[in-house]
Design a protein around this motif. Structure first.
Motif, PDB file in Angstrom:
ATOM      1  N   VAL A   1      38.063  26.782  33.060  1.00  0.00           N
ATOM      2  CA  VAL A   1      39.519  26.868  33.227  1.00  0.00           C
ATOM      3  C   VAL A   1      39.876  26.701  34.704  1.00  0.00           C
ATOM      4  CG1 VAL A   1      41.544  28.382  33.030  1.00  0.00           C
ATOM      5  CG2 VAL A   1      39.910  28.234  31.143  1.00  0.00           C
ATOM      6  N   VAL A   2      39.128  27.358  35.578  1.00  0.00           N
ATOM      7  CA  VAL A   2      39.376  27.211  37.017  1.00  0.00           C
ATOM      8  C   VAL A   2      39.196  25.748  37.414  1.00  0.00           C
ATOM      9  CG1 VAL A   2      38.598  27.826  39.343  1.00  0.00           C
ATOM     10  CG2 VAL A   2      38.750  29.584  37.577  1.00  0.00           C
ATOM     11  N   TRP A   3      38.157  25.128  36.941  1.00  0.00           N
ATOM     12  CA  TRP A   3      37.882  23.725  37.248  1.00  0.00           C
ATOM     13  C   TRP A   3      39.035  22.839  36.777  1.00  0.00           C
ATOM     14  CZ3 TRP A   3      33.070  20.750  34.972  1.00  0.00           C
ATOM     15  CH2 TRP A   3      32.922  19.532  35.624  1.00  0.00           C
TER      16      TRP A   3
ATOM     17  N   CYS B   1      41.337  35.605  37.093  1.00  0.00           N
ATOM     18  CA  CYS B   1      40.698  35.933  35.810  1.00  0.00           C
ATOM     19  C   CYS B   1      39.190  35.726  35.893  1.00  0.00           C
ATOM     20  CB  CYS B   1      41.284  35.092  34.687  1.00  0.00           C
ATOM     21  SG  CYS B   1      42.963  35.552  34.255  1.00  0.00           S
ATOM     22  N   TYR B   2      38.779  34.625  36.512  1.00  0.00           N
ATOM     23  CA  TYR B   2      37.357  34.359  36.660  1.00  0.00           C
ATOM     24  C   TYR B   2      36.695  35.431  37.521  1.00  0.00           C
ATOM     25  CZ  TYR B   2      32.980  32.128  38.001  1.00  0.00           C
ATOM     26  OH  TYR B   2      31.651  31.874  38.230  1.00  0.00           O
ATOM     27  N   ALA B   3      37.346  35.810  38.589  1.00  0.00           N
ATOM     28  CA  ALA B   3      36.781  36.813  39.501  1.00  0.00           C
ATOM     29  C   ALA B   3      36.778  38.203  38.883  1.00  0.00           C
ATOM     30  CB  ALA B   3      37.563  36.832  40.814  1.00  0.00           C
ATOM     31  N   GLY B   4      37.690  38.441  37.980  1.00  0.00           N
ATOM     32  CA  GLY B   4      37.826  39.760  37.368  1.00  0.00           C
ATOM     33  C   GLY B   4      38.951  40.525  38.040  1.00  0.00           C
ATOM     34  N   VAL B   5      39.853  41.016  37.233  1.00  0.00           N
ATOM     35  CA  VAL B   5      41.041  41.682  37.766  1.00  0.00           C
ATOM     36  C   VAL B   5      40.655  42.899  38.605  1.00  0.00           C
ATOM     37  CG1 VAL B   5      43.174  42.889  37.141  1.00  0.00           C
ATOM     38  CG2 VAL B   5      42.505  40.827  35.906  1.00  0.00           C
ATOM     39  N   HIS B   6      39.648  43.639  38.162  1.00  0.00           N
ATOM     40  CA  HIS B   6      39.226  44.834  38.916  1.00  0.00           C
ATOM     41  C   HIS B   6      38.797  44.452  40.337  1.00  0.00           C
ATOM     42  CE1 HIS B   6      37.657  48.835  39.606  1.00  0.00           C
ATOM     43  NE2 HIS B   6      36.484  48.311  39.953  1.00  0.00           N
TER      44      HIS B   6
ATOM     45  N   GLY C   1      38.181  42.523  46.287  1.00  0.00           N
ATOM     46  CA  GLY C   1      38.583  41.152  46.593  1.00  0.00           C
ATOM     47  C   GLY C   1      39.997  41.029  47.139  1.00  0.00           C
ATOM     48  N   SER C   2      40.613  42.143  47.471  1.00  0.00           N
ATOM     49  CA  SER C   2      42.017  42.091  47.905  1.00  0.00           C
ATOM     50  C   SER C   2      42.218  41.268  49.181  1.00  0.00           C
ATOM     51  CB  SER C   2      42.588  43.496  48.084  1.00  0.00           C
ATOM     52  OG  SER C   2      41.905  44.180  49.111  1.00  0.00           O
TER      53      SER C   2
ATOM     54  N   GLN D   1      30.967  34.010  41.208  1.00  0.00           N
ATOM     55  CA  GLN D   1      29.780  33.447  40.591  1.00  0.00           C
ATOM     56  C   GLN D   1      28.547  34.263  40.982  1.00  0.00           C
ATOM     57  OE1 GLN D   1      28.740  29.462  41.783  1.00  0.00           O
ATOM     58  NE2 GLN D   1      27.285  29.217  40.121  1.00  0.00           N
ATOM     59  N   SER D   2      28.427  34.615  42.244  1.00  0.00           N
ATOM     60  CA  SER D   2      27.254  35.374  42.683  1.00  0.00           C
ATOM     61  C   SER D   2      27.261  36.776  42.075  1.00  0.00           C
ATOM     62  CB  SER D   2      27.175  35.439  44.204  1.00  0.00           C
ATOM     63  OG  SER D   2      28.261  36.140  44.742  1.00  0.00           O
ATOM     64  N   ARG D   3      28.441  37.379  41.928  1.00  0.00           N
ATOM     65  CA  ARG D   3      28.531  38.701  41.292  1.00  0.00           C
ATOM     66  C   ARG D   3      28.172  38.607  39.827  1.00  0.00           C
ATOM     67  NH1 ARG D   3      33.478  39.013  41.407  1.00  0.00           N
ATOM     68  NH2 ARG D   3      33.678  40.492  39.760  1.00  0.00           N
ATOM     69  N   LEU D   4      28.656  37.572  39.151  1.00  0.00           N
ATOM     70  CA  LEU D   4      28.408  37.430  37.715  1.00  0.00           C
ATOM     71  C   LEU D   4      26.939  37.114  37.429  1.00  0.00           C
ATOM     72  CD1 LEU D   4      31.615  35.428  36.764  1.00  0.00           C
ATOM     73  CD2 LEU D   4      31.099  37.811  36.181  1.00  0.00           C
ATOM     74  N   GLU D   5      26.271  36.472  38.357  1.00  0.00           N
ATOM     75  CA  GLU D   5      24.860  36.126  38.178  1.00  0.00           C
ATOM     76  C   GLU D   5      23.919  37.265  38.582  1.00  0.00           C
ATOM     77  OE1 GLU D   5      24.283  32.565  40.403  1.00  0.00           O
ATOM     78  OE2 GLU D   5      25.344  31.324  38.963  1.00  0.00           O
ATOM     79  N   SER D   6      24.429  38.200  39.360  1.00  0.00           N
ATOM     80  CA  SER D   6      23.601  39.289  39.861  1.00  0.00           C
ATOM     81  C   SER D   6      23.209  40.227  38.709  1.00  0.00           C
ATOM     82  CB  SER D   6      24.375  40.077  40.931  1.00  0.00           C
ATOM     83  OG  SER D   6      23.652  41.229  41.282  1.00  0.00           O
ATOM     84  N   PRO D   7      21.951  40.605  38.613  1.00  0.00           N
ATOM     85  CA  PRO D   7      21.525  41.493  37.534  1.00  0.00           C
ATOM     86  C   PRO D   7      22.054  42.918  37.690  1.00  0.00           C
ATOM     87  CG  PRO D   7      19.686  41.023  39.002  1.00  0.00           C
ATOM     88  CD  PRO D   7      20.845  40.185  39.460  1.00  0.00           C
ATOM     89  N   THR D   8      22.591  43.264  38.857  1.00  0.00           N
ATOM     90  CA  THR D   8      23.087  44.622  39.072  1.00  0.00           C
ATOM     91  C   THR D   8      24.554  44.781  38.721  1.00  0.00           C
ATOM     92  OG1 THR D   8      23.632  44.129  41.383  1.00  0.00           O
ATOM     93  CG2 THR D   8      21.443  45.061  40.920  1.00  0.00           C
ATOM     94  N   THR D   9      25.247  43.691  38.314  1.00  0.00           N
ATOM     95  CA  THR D   9      26.665  43.826  37.966  1.00  0.00           C
ATOM     96  C   THR D   9      26.870  43.984  36.494  1.00  0.00           C
ATOM     97  OG1 THR D   9      26.915  41.434  37.920  1.00  0.00           O
ATOM     98  CG2 THR D   9      27.562  42.566  39.949  1.00  0.00           C
TER      99      THR D   9
END
Length: 144
Positions: free
Chosen positions: A36-38, A80-85, A91-92, A136-144
């Protein structure tokens, strides 16, 4: 007849980052959000090119007004992709950069200032692409 290879590109970093995020996403929801972002980045890029042509031609066309809508759509898809939280929390700073660049683009369009328009797009592109890469790096990280 326009030649796509000769069209101006206003969001190369964002398009590239969103493409990479969509291609590399293991999670289907993350992939769909990155797509969607793309898509929104491609639409905003086309709207920017149309607006640029109108500005250079001294026209007052609907493309001038449509651009801001497309940028808002792209910013919303990015949030939305980054996550609202994250977007509203850690991310503010990035959210502030994206919004400020949008405002600067809007002012440049209203004033017909091509130089400021181009500079503002560099800032907007960098801000949005940075959010996509962070997400992307947060979503790929195993700790998130």
């Amino acid at each position: 007849m326009p030649y796509p290879a000769h069209e101006p590109t206003f969001l190369p970093l964002t398009v590239s980052a969103a493409c990479a995020a969509a291609s590399g996403a293991a999670d289907p929801l993350a992939r769909d959000n990155a797509l969607v972002v793309w898509s929104m980045a491609e639409e905003a890029n086309r709207a920017a090119a149309d607006c640029w042509a109108a500005m250079l031609g001294g026209c007052n066309s609907s493309s001038l007004r449509a651009l801001i809508t497309r940028l808002n759509d792209l910013s919303e898809a990015t949030s939305c992709y980054a996550g609202v939280h994250w977007w509203l929390g850690r991310g503010s700073l990035h959210r502030t950069r994206v919004v400020a660049a949008e405002v600067r683009i809007d002012e440049a369009v209203r004033e017909g200032d091509g130089a400021d328009f181009a500079e503002a797009f560099v800032g907007y592109d960098q801000a949005v692409a940075t959010v996509v890469v962070h997400a992307q790096s947060r979503l790929e990280s195993p700790t998130t």
